[in-house]
Design a protein around this motif. Structure first.
Motif, mmCIF file in Angstrom:
data_model
loop_
_atom_site.group_PDB
_atom_site.id
_atom_site.type_symbol
_atom_site.label_atom_id
_atom_site.label_comp_id
_atom_site.label_asym_id
_atom_site.label_seq_id
_atom_site.Cartn_x
_atom_site.Cartn_y
_atom_site.Cartn_z
ATOM 1 N N MET A 220 58.855 53.195 -36.484
ATOM 2 C CA MET A 220 59.189 52.469 -37.706
ATOM 3 C C MET A 220 60.691 52.515 -37.946
ATOM 4 O O MET A 220 61.293 53.593 -37.971
ATOM 5 C CB MET A 220 58.470 53.052 -38.918
ATOM 6 N N ARG A 398 60.271 61.531 -39.665
ATOM 7 C CA ARG A 398 58.820 61.697 -39.766
ATOM 8 C C ARG A 398 58.356 61.515 -41.214
ATOM 9 O O ARG A 398 57.332 60.878 -41.478
ATOM 10 C CB ARG A 398 58.406 63.073 -39.237
ATOM 11 N N LEU A 401 58.426 57.818 -42.023
ATOM 12 C CA LEU A 401 57.277 57.153 -41.419
ATOM 13 C C LEU A 401 56.005 57.405 -42.231
ATOM 14 O O LEU A 401 55.278 56.465 -42.597
ATOM 15 C CB LEU A 401 57.095 57.633 -39.980
#
Length: 478
Positions: A220, A398, A401
């Motif tokens: 992403m 992370r 995302l």
């Protein structure tokens, strides 16, 4: 203090993400446009990132038994025609050579869009017995796909990549290799590029032309769009039958081989920019950065400053930190801006006051935190910070995302989420290609993958309402 004028030349991500991306590519001097439409020029800084990607990936490949080869860049049309689905998939973007010098060729040659057919031709000639298997080959090369629209690193008529092509005795061995390489890719992206990936299987509509199944890792970007970052394909025995790639097994019976193919390209540099970059330029993870630290003298004409900076630089180099000493006559503010635009993970500042105090100041690119540290302990602290920066960049990516993935339970909610919330949407699907087409027409979103970690969040398809078969990750993509 960062030179404001230089930094302001980069458009804000929130104002115009596409222009921000182009500004970063140009200001960081990664790539430039060429006089050949659709083709790009890699500048030293951009190519250095690719070299680091290549070096790390190549080592990982070889640990699994893969060997490097190099095949021709030209493919005879008759060879491409042997696998119907494959040639139909690549025909619209193939570039053709029809003349050699002044002579028209008897058969036109495609400039390599991908090399499945060449590897199949090779394997049909060198595989005869089960003792010849497996064949685990990879090549680093460029490919040509005649693109209508171009964007640096993400889409160009010629780009750099690696393509692995393997042949196996059994379907189980081929599937094992297919998944092995996908996991290798995902691990590489997380550990080296600090980019978390979602692993899954492509739908039949989105799979590679000629493949039995295609697996993907999806990342992403900061604007919520997906970037397919690596794919691994199981070809089954389809290509082997088309190219008559057979071997004698232990019972002396003739069998077809099973094949795989897998690839990553310079799109990864685009991913690095769009996942980690900010309004001041690149932010590079230390493990992939060509330069990890820049030493910047403050008041370099003053007594002892340059000598101190040279000793500091030497200590970083001796500790294995990839460093540069910015000893030009440009202002410290310009040098600070330059280190930021280039995404260098750490900056070490040293001036007369620092010398008198026996310290320097380390500045993190990712957080801009300033850390005073003794000159004697600077190298050890720099190594410690580089590890921390790598970790923190992955965790931030992370978190981004995970907080930009949404679940949808009815079609109106699905369309509204795609339209108004940048990111991915999880929704159930009936398995019908017509629903994929409808969703793309209505929202411009596509099925990114069927995640390996399947959940049943609803009983019916998000589009048609029929019984659902798979959880699918949907999103707009580059």
């Amino acid at each position: 203090m960062v030179d404001k004028k230089l930094v302001e030349e980069i458009t804000s991500r929130e104002v115009d993400f596409a222009q921000w991306y182009t500004d970063v590519v140009k200001k960081a001097q990664l790539m430039d446009y060429s006089s050949i439409k659709g083709c790009m020029i890699f500048k030293p800084r951009g190519y250095a990132i690719w070299e680091n990607i290549q070096k790390s990936l190549d080592a990982r490949f070889k640990e699994t038994g893969v060997e490097n080869v190099y095949l021709p860049m030209f493919i005879p049309e008759s060879l491409l025609q042997k696998e119907k689905d494959h040639v139909e998939g690549f025909a619209p973007e193939a570039a053709w050579v029809t003349y050699g010098g002044n002579d028209e060729l008897v058969e036109r040659l495609a400039v390599r869009p991908t090399s499945e057919t060449l590897f199949c031709d090779l394997y049909s000639n060198i595989i005869h017995s089960y003792r010849d298997l497996p064949k685990l080959y990879n090549q680093w090369c460029s490919v040509v796909r005649w693109e209508k629209t171009t964007r640096p690193f993400l889409r160009s008529s010629e780009f750099l990549w690696q393509e692995g092509h393997t042949a196996h005795a059994t379907a189980e061995d081929a599937e094992e290799r297919t998944i092995m390489m996908l996991n290798l890719y995902a691990d590489f992206c997380e550990q080296e590029l600090a980019i978390p990936m979602i692993k899954g299987k492509k739908t039949d509509k989105e799979k590679f032309a000629g493949a039995e199944s295609t697996y993907t890792i999806e990342a992403m970007m900061h604007d919520g769009k997906a970037l397919q970052s690596g794919t691994s394909h199981n070809f089954g025995d389809g290509f082997a039958r088309a190219f008559d790639i057979t071997y004698s097994d232990k019972n002396n019976e003739l069998c077809y081989v099973y094949q795989t193919s897998w690839g990553m390209s310079t799109r990864l540099i685009g991913a690095l920019i769009m996942v980690h970059g900010d309004d001041s330029g690149l932010v590079l993870p230390p493990r992939i950065a060509p330069v990890q630290l820049m030493v910047v003298p403050i008041g370099q004409r003053k007594e002892g400053v340059m000598e101190g900076c040279q000793k500091l630089y030497d200590s970083f180099c001796d500790a294995g930190v990839k460093s540069v000493l910015e000893d030009s006559d440009k202002s410290p503010g310009w040098k600070f801006a330059e280190s930021e635009i280039r995404g260098i993970p750490l900056r070490a500042e040293l001036g007369p006051k620092d010398l008198a105090a026996g310290q320097c100041v380390l500045v993190r690119r990712d957080t801009r935190e300033k850390i005073p540290v003794s000159i004697d302990g600077a190298a050890d602290k720099a190594k410690e910070l580089l590890v921390q920066i790598q970790h923190d960049m992955l965790e931030r990516a992370r978190e981004f995302l995970n907080t930009h993935i949404y679940d949808a339970y009815d079609y109106e909610e699905f369309k509204a989420t795609i339209e108004n919330k940048p990111g991915f949407v999880r929704a159930m699907w009936c398995g019908n290609e017509e629903c994929e087409n409808t969703i793309k027409e209505d929202t411009t979103a596509t099925s990114r993958c069927m995640p390996f970690e399947q959940e049943r969040i609803a009983e019916s398809c998000i589009c048609c309402g029929k019984p659902a078969k798979k959880l699918v990750l949907w999103g707009k993509a580059y």
